[in-house]
Design a protein around this motif. Structure first.
Motif, mmCIF file in Angstrom:
data_model
loop_
_atom_site.group_PDB
_atom_site.id
_atom_site.type_symbol
_atom_site.label_atom_id
_atom_site.label_comp_id
_atom_site.label_asym_id
_atom_site.label_seq_id
_atom_site.Cartn_x
_atom_site.Cartn_y
_atom_site.Cartn_z
ATOM 1 N N ALA A 68 0.753 -1.346 0.054
ATOM 2 C CA ALA A 68 0.127 0.080 0.180
ATOM 3 C C ALA A 68 0.861 1.363 0.072
ATOM 4 O O ALA A 68 2.165 1.191 0.570
ATOM 5 N N PRO A 69 0.389 2.516 -0.301
ATOM 6 C CA PRO A 69 1.178 3.489 -0.668
ATOM 7 C C PRO A 69 1.217 4.335 0.826
ATOM 8 O O PRO A 69 0.364 5.477 0.751
ATOM 9 N N TRP A 70 1.860 3.846 1.696
ATOM 10 C CA TRP A 70 1.800 4.379 3.199
ATOM 11 C C TRP A 70 2.792 5.822 2.951
ATOM 12 O O TRP A 70 4.047 5.887 2.147
ATOM 13 N N HIS A 71 2.734 6.856 3.892
ATOM 14 C CA HIS A 71 3.272 8.032 3.691
ATOM 15 C C HIS A 71 4.323 8.131 5.237
ATOM 16 O O HIS A 71 5.043 8.759 5.192
ATOM 17 N N HIS A 72 3.782 7.232 6.114
ATOM 18 C CA HIS A 72 4.615 7.025 7.415
ATOM 19 C C HIS A 72 4.942 5.511 7.687
ATOM 20 O O HIS A 72 4.212 4.897 7.107
ATOM 21 N N LEU A 73 5.823 5.243 8.450
ATOM 22 C CA LEU A 73 6.205 3.818 8.788
ATOM 23 C C LEU A 73 5.225 3.231 9.851
ATOM 24 O O LEU A 73 4.947 2.084 10.099
ATOM 25 N N TRP A 74 4.711 4.296 10.655
ATOM 26 C CA TRP A 74 3.815 3.997 12.053
ATOM 27 C C TRP A 74 2.674 3.088 11.837
ATOM 28 O O TRP A 74 2.506 2.080 12.164
ATOM 29 N N PRO A 75 1.770 3.736 10.650
ATOM 30 C CA PRO A 75 0.486 2.944 10.446
ATOM 31 C C PRO A 75 0.810 1.580 9.992
ATOM 32 O O PRO A 75 0.298 0.458 10.575
ATOM 33 N N PRO A 76 1.610 1.107 8.778
ATOM 34 C CA PRO A 76 1.747 -0.439 8.684
ATOM 35 C C PRO A 76 2.247 -1.062 9.788
ATOM 36 O O PRO A 76 2.127 -2.245 9.980
ATOM 37 N N ALA A 77 3.253 -0.356 10.644
ATOM 38 C CA ALA A 77 3.984 -1.194 11.483
ATOM 39 C C ALA A 77 3.001 -1.542 12.571
ATOM 40 O O ALA A 77 3.153 -2.848 13.032
ATOM 41 N N LEU A 78 1.954 -0.676 12.834
ATOM 42 C CA LEU A 78 1.006 -1.090 13.851
ATOM 43 C C LEU A 78 0.204 -2.141 13.591
ATOM 44 O O LEU A 78 -0.331 -2.780 14.085
ATOM 45 N N ILE A 79 -0.391 -1.863 12.098
ATOM 46 C CA ILE A 79 -1.023 -2.839 11.717
ATOM 47 C C ILE A 79 -0.621 -4.292 11.711
ATOM 48 O O ILE A 79 -1.202 -5.355 11.951
ATOM 49 N N LEU A 80 0.845 -4.267 11.251
ATOM 50 C CA LEU A 80 1.459 -5.530 11.055
ATOM 51 C C LEU A 80 1.580 -6.272 12.768
ATOM 52 O O LEU A 80 1.483 -7.525 12.648
ATOM 53 N N ALA A 81 1.757 -5.358 13.575
ATOM 54 C CA ALA A 81 2.170 -5.786 14.793
ATOM 55 C C ALA A 81 0.673 -6.354 15.518
ATOM 56 O O ALA A 81 0.693 -7.499 16.027
ATOM 57 N N ALA A 82 -0.446 -5.723 15.105
ATOM 58 C CA ALA A 82 -1.793 -6.268 15.537
ATOM 59 C C ALA A 82 -1.796 -7.523 14.853
ATOM 60 O O ALA A 82 -2.627 -8.552 15.513
ATOM 61 N N PHE A 83 -1.586 -7.657 13.716
ATOM 62 C CA PHE A 83 -1.761 -8.602 12.836
ATOM 63 C C PHE A 83 -0.996 -9.999 13.271
ATOM 64 O O PHE A 83 -1.392 -11.137 13.388
ATOM 65 N N GLY A 84 0.245 -9.551 13.689
ATOM 66 C CA GLY A 84 0.967 -10.853 14.276
ATOM 67 C C GLY A 84 0.554 -11.201 15.668
ATOM 68 O O GLY A 84 0.683 -12.415 15.875
ATOM 69 N N ILE A 85 0.057 -10.330 16.341
ATOM 70 C CA ILE A 85 -0.579 -10.765 17.945
ATOM 71 C C ILE A 85 -1.764 -11.843 17.449
ATOM 72 O O ILE A 85 -1.974 -12.675 18.089
ATOM 73 N N ALA A 86 -2.639 -11.235 16.495
ATOM 74 C CA ALA A 86 -3.773 -12.012 16.122
ATOM 75 C C ALA A 86 -3.451 -13.535 15.757
ATOM 76 O O ALA A 86 -4.122 -14.384 16.035
ATOM 77 N N GLY A 87 -2.341 -13.720 14.699
ATOM 78 C CA GLY A 87 -1.714 -14.863 14.411
ATOM 79 C C GLY A 87 -1.392 -15.644 15.400
ATOM 80 O O GLY A 87 -1.745 -16.883 15.505
ATOM 81 N N LEU A 88 -0.761 -14.957 16.473
ATOM 82 C CA LEU A 88 0.053 -15.797 17.568
ATOM 83 C C LEU A 88 -1.240 -16.287 18.421
ATOM 84 O O LEU A 88 -1.291 -17.595 18.505
ATOM 85 N N ILE A 89 -2.433 -15.563 18.887
ATOM 86 C CA ILE A 89 -3.543 -15.947 19.282
ATOM 87 C C ILE A 89 -4.138 -17.228 18.526
ATOM 88 O O ILE A 89 -4.576 -18.252 19.118
#
Length: 179
Positions: A68-89
């Motif tokens: 996706a065309p992100w303008h900052h690193l934080w939004p994809p970082a937070l989405i991926l982190a949440a996704f990783g936690i969901a995957g672990l659960i």
């Protein structure tokens, strides 16, 4: 500021497309298995077949997020982190389901490929995503986690196909013992 995602575009197109195609093939495997009545029950499906689709979809989503065309690193970082936690659960849910089902006795290889490797992948994804804004080198860890989930899905799908083929063969041999 140019974000570090652009050089990864081809990588994520390849693994995202692969995950999408393999998801479709897994549906074919399930359909063929259901016709031969060798898939097992709902509990076995939830423990061993559904996670394969989830891992393929995880790779597809990781690819989409990082393409996706992100303008900052934080939004994809937070989405991926949440996704990783969901995957672990979800992986812990798979572990619980695998322990509760009774139609198949998992062996060590099953525990490794259905719980340990996915858990490690989702942990790596989560940690790398949290570090991403300050450490762009973690894109290599995220890529490795996505690739490992893709390989896990491939392994588990192949394992299911082989299992179904062997069970089906035994059924045919039991019906026609002299052939």
């Amino acid at each position: 500021m140019e974000l570090p995602f652009a050089p990864w575009e081809s990588f994520y197109v390849i693994i995202g497309s692969s995950a999408a195609a393999l998801t479709g093939l897994q549906f074919v495997v399930i359909a063929l298995g259901s016709e031969s009545r060798t898939l097992g029950g709902e509990k076995e499906m939830e423990a061993f077949a559904t996670p394969t689709i989830v891992h393929f979809v995880a790779v597809l989503l990781i690819s989409a997020i990082l393409s996706a065309p992100w303008h900052h690193l934080w939004p994809p970082a937070l989405i991926l982190a949440a996704f990783g936690i969901a995957g672990l659960i979800y992986t812990f849910l798979v572990l619980r389901r695998a322990r509760r089902q009774s139609g198949y006795k998992p062996v060590l290889e099953d525990w490794i490929w259905h719980t340990i490797i996915p858990a490690l992948s989702y942990i790596a994804l989560t940690l790398a995503a949290l570090l991403l804004p300050n450490h762009p080198w973690t894109l290599f860890v995220i890529a490795a986690a996505a690739l490992l989930l893709l390989i896990t899905g491939i392994h588990n799908a192949w394992d299911a196909v082989i299992y179904l083929a062997l069970v089906r063969r035994k059924e045919v041999e039991n019906k026609n013992p002299h052939e």
